[in-house]
Design a protein around this motif. Structure first.
Motif: not given
Length: 292
Positions: A97-107, A275-281
């Protein structure tokens, strides 16, 4: 073979058109590699071929995300071929397995979401339907395929819930609020009857010709609504799903409840929205704090 694999991806795996196209391109790349190495018979495909193909992709500089998708595609394809009898043994599970990069989705922000949910100004069936679609997507966070599969009998107006058949044929019940309830009532009472024809299915949402609505139409509805919202990122129905989950967590919902509402098999998938919420904060902090 590719046509049969495409039908399998669409009908049995219920993958999005974008993912189906990507998988078909990945299989075409694998076939090109096999032809270049003189192994054109699918029955000869083994783990050595798969690893050589993926190694070639890695040396070509493909991203971890693309490599992870191609590994997933290879596993799906070899399992499909094994089930059809085209492969005596399935080499897919032997792949690493190759761990994919987790990109935060736009909201959307809550203000943008409210602007996108402005009620229709007329009783036009299309406006009533499109408004009900937007309200239900934002209220429930269901997938576009799940929304298109809804029947009238799946809506419980006494409890304001819908019965959803999710991935893996797993059924769940999802609540919705009063704005979505009012939009559904308006569509079902004043809009939907105008599009009913002989042979119309019991689908909750219809196309203009009286058939069950398709995912492409829902995506166009979402894109059109968001195009009129200043500053809103471009997104489809899945972006509304991301938005709904993020707003739930920002409002104090616990992670397990959000997981159940979204129908995620793993809590790790739902944790993305924390993580999305933290990035917005963090973004708000950097913008507002004088010593950020």
């Amino acid at each position: 073979m590719l046509a049969a694999f495409e039908r399998y991806l669409r009908l049995e795996r219920d993958l999005s058109p974008h993912t189906v196209r990507a998988y078909l391109g990945d299989v075409a790349s694998l076939f090109a590699h096999l032809r270049a190495t003189g192994r054109e018979r699918i029955a000869e495909l083994d783990i050595t071929d798969l690893r050589a193909w993926l190694g070639e992709q890695h040396r070509a500089g493909l991203s971890r995300t693309t490599l992870a998708r191609r590994i997933a595609c290879a596993r799906t394809f070899t399992a499909f071929c094994h089930r059809r009898g085209w492969l005596a043994h399935d080499p897919g599970p032997l792949l690493g397995t190759t761990k994919a990069e987790r990109r935060l989705p736009a909201v959307l922000t809550q203000e943008q979401a409210q602007a996108a949910l402005s009620p229709p100004v007329s009783g036009d069936p299309k406006e009533l339907r499109d408004h009900a679609i937007m309200e239900l997507l934002y209220a429930t966070g269901i997938r576009v395929s799940e929304l298109c599969a809804l029947d009238l009998g799946d809506v419980d107006r006494e409890r304001n819930t819908i019965r959803v058949m999710g991935k893996g044929r797993k059924e769940r019940t999802v609540p919705f609020g009063q704005p979505a309830a009012r939009a559904l009532d308006a569509w079902c009472v004043r809009g939907r009857p105008q599009w009913v024809r002989d042979g119309t299915p019991p689908a909750l949402f219809l196309g203009v010709r009286g058939g069950r609505i398709d995912p492409g139409t829902v995506r166009r509805v979402v894109h059109a609504r968001l195009a009129g919202v200043p500053g809103a990122p471009g997104m489809g129905p899945h972006g509304i799903r991301h938005t709904m989950a993020t707003h739930l967590l920002e409002g104090g919902a616990d992670l397990r409840s959000v997981q159940e509402i979204l129908g995620h098999a793993s809590l790790a998938t739902t944790q993305l929205y924390t993580h999305v919420s933290i990035e917005r904060l963090r973004a708000a902090y950097r913008q507002a704090h004088p010593r950020a």
